[in-house]
Motif scaffolding. Structure first.
Motif, PDB file in Angstrom:
ATOM      1  N   LEU A  95      43.148  29.673  37.217  1.00  0.00           N
ATOM      2  CA  LEU A  95      43.141  29.975  38.626  1.00  0.00           C
ATOM      3  C   LEU A  95      42.095  31.013  38.959  1.00  0.00           C
ATOM      4  N   THR A 126      42.324  33.819  42.033  1.00  0.00           N
ATOM      5  CA  THR A 126      43.111  34.297  43.158  1.00  0.00           C
ATOM      6  C   THR A 126      42.508  35.580  43.691  1.00  0.00           C
ATOM      7  N   LYS A 161      47.993  31.616  44.807  1.00  0.00           N
ATOM      8  CA  LYS A 161      48.482  32.963  44.537  1.00  0.00           C
ATOM      9  C   LYS A 161      49.521  32.894  43.434  1.00  0.00           C
ATOM     10  N   THR A 162      49.607  33.970  42.663  1.00  0.00           N
ATOM     11  CA  THR A 162      50.696  34.025  41.704  1.00  0.00           C
ATOM     12  C   THR A 162      51.987  34.418  42.434  1.00  0.00           C
ATOM     13  N   LEU A 165      51.525  30.532  38.786  1.00  0.00           N
ATOM     14  CA  LEU A 165      50.643  30.233  39.919  1.00  0.00           C
ATOM     15  C   LEU A 165      51.340  29.293  40.898  1.00  0.00           C
ATOM     16  N   LEU A 215      50.873  30.129  33.458  1.00  0.00           N
ATOM     17  CA  LEU A 215      49.561  30.570  33.009  1.00  0.00           C
ATOM     18  C   LEU A 215      49.655  31.452  31.766  1.00  0.00           C
TER      19      LEU A 215
END
Length: 238
Positions: A2, A4, A133-134, A181, A192
């Motif tokens: 990812l 972010t 976004k996490t 995520l 992740l």
């Protein structure tokens, strides 16, 4: 992988030592070309790259434990001390084994690995470029506890992915909101950062302080409880 907005260092934000260890933009790896450095951690460097063969953006991760190895003027990675050789190799093998394992799995909540390879005295893997976004900032932005529908939407796909991992005797060992995520567009959550190299190195040396997340790390992951076994229950606690 990812990218972010939250605390992801950009190339211009990296300290000089980290800039030296990162490969420059334009570095080719077959059909892949590095566009820029996304972030530098204690055990690896993350790049944004272009896959010219498939005409897509990918994220490349390089095994680079900064306390064991360094990069000078060329692309080759060298050890800071010959005494680090065995520990570096254990971490590299774990990195490659993690990539090989993730490349085998095809699950909506497990990070996919497109390819992995060894070069420059180290190892690499290429993964999807994902945006979102996490769970950590999403939860922090909530005015109250999440409702049942939200909890089930996040947990059920993750538990299904863990079932697949645990059936192969593979354990994540670092499940926490900042490693989950939530993709843009509302897709299934993705787990992740397995960090196999980090765990392998940590098992061999006290050079790296254990990174434990309060309220998520079970007792068997604390140093003073080293005699307790880790297993599927470790991930389920988290």
């Amino acid at each position: 992988m990812l990218e972010t907005p939250e605390d992801r260092p950009r190339t211009q934000d990296l300290p000089p030592a980290d800039e030296l260890n990162a490969l420059p933009a334009g570095t080719p790896f077959g059909a892949l070309e590095i566009l820029r450095t996304v972030g530098v951690g204690g055990f690896g460097i993350v790049y944004l790259a272009q896959d010219h063969a498939w005409q897509r953006l990918v994220v490349g991760k390089e095994y680079m434990p900064g306390q064991l190895a360094q990069r000078g003027t060329g692309s080759q990675v060298s050890l800071r001390s010959s005494s680090h050789q065995d520990t570096f190799e254990v971490g590299r093998r774990s990195f490659v084994n993690e990539a090989r394992l993730l490349a085998r799995f095809d699950h909506r909540s497990l990070l996919k690995v497109y390819q992995f390879w060894e070069a420059n005295g180290t190892a690499y893997m290429a993964m999807p470029f994902l945006q979102g976004k996490t769970l950590k900032p999403v939860r922090q932005e909530m005015s109250g506890p999440p409702n049942d529908a939200f909890v089930l939407k996040v947990l059920l796909p993750l538990l299904d992915g863990l079932r697949l991992l645990h059936a192969e005797s593979v354990y994540h060992r670092d499940i926490a909101p900042d490693n989950i995520l939530l993709p843009d567009g509302g897709g299934d959550p993705i787990l992740l950062d397995f960090g196999a190299a980090r765990h392998a190195i940590g098992d061999r040396t006290q050079m790296f302080t254990a990174i434990l997340k309060p309220s998520f790390a079970p007792i068997e992951q604390y140093g003073e409880a080293a005699g307790l076994r880790q297993g599927p229950w470790t991930d389920l606690f988290a």
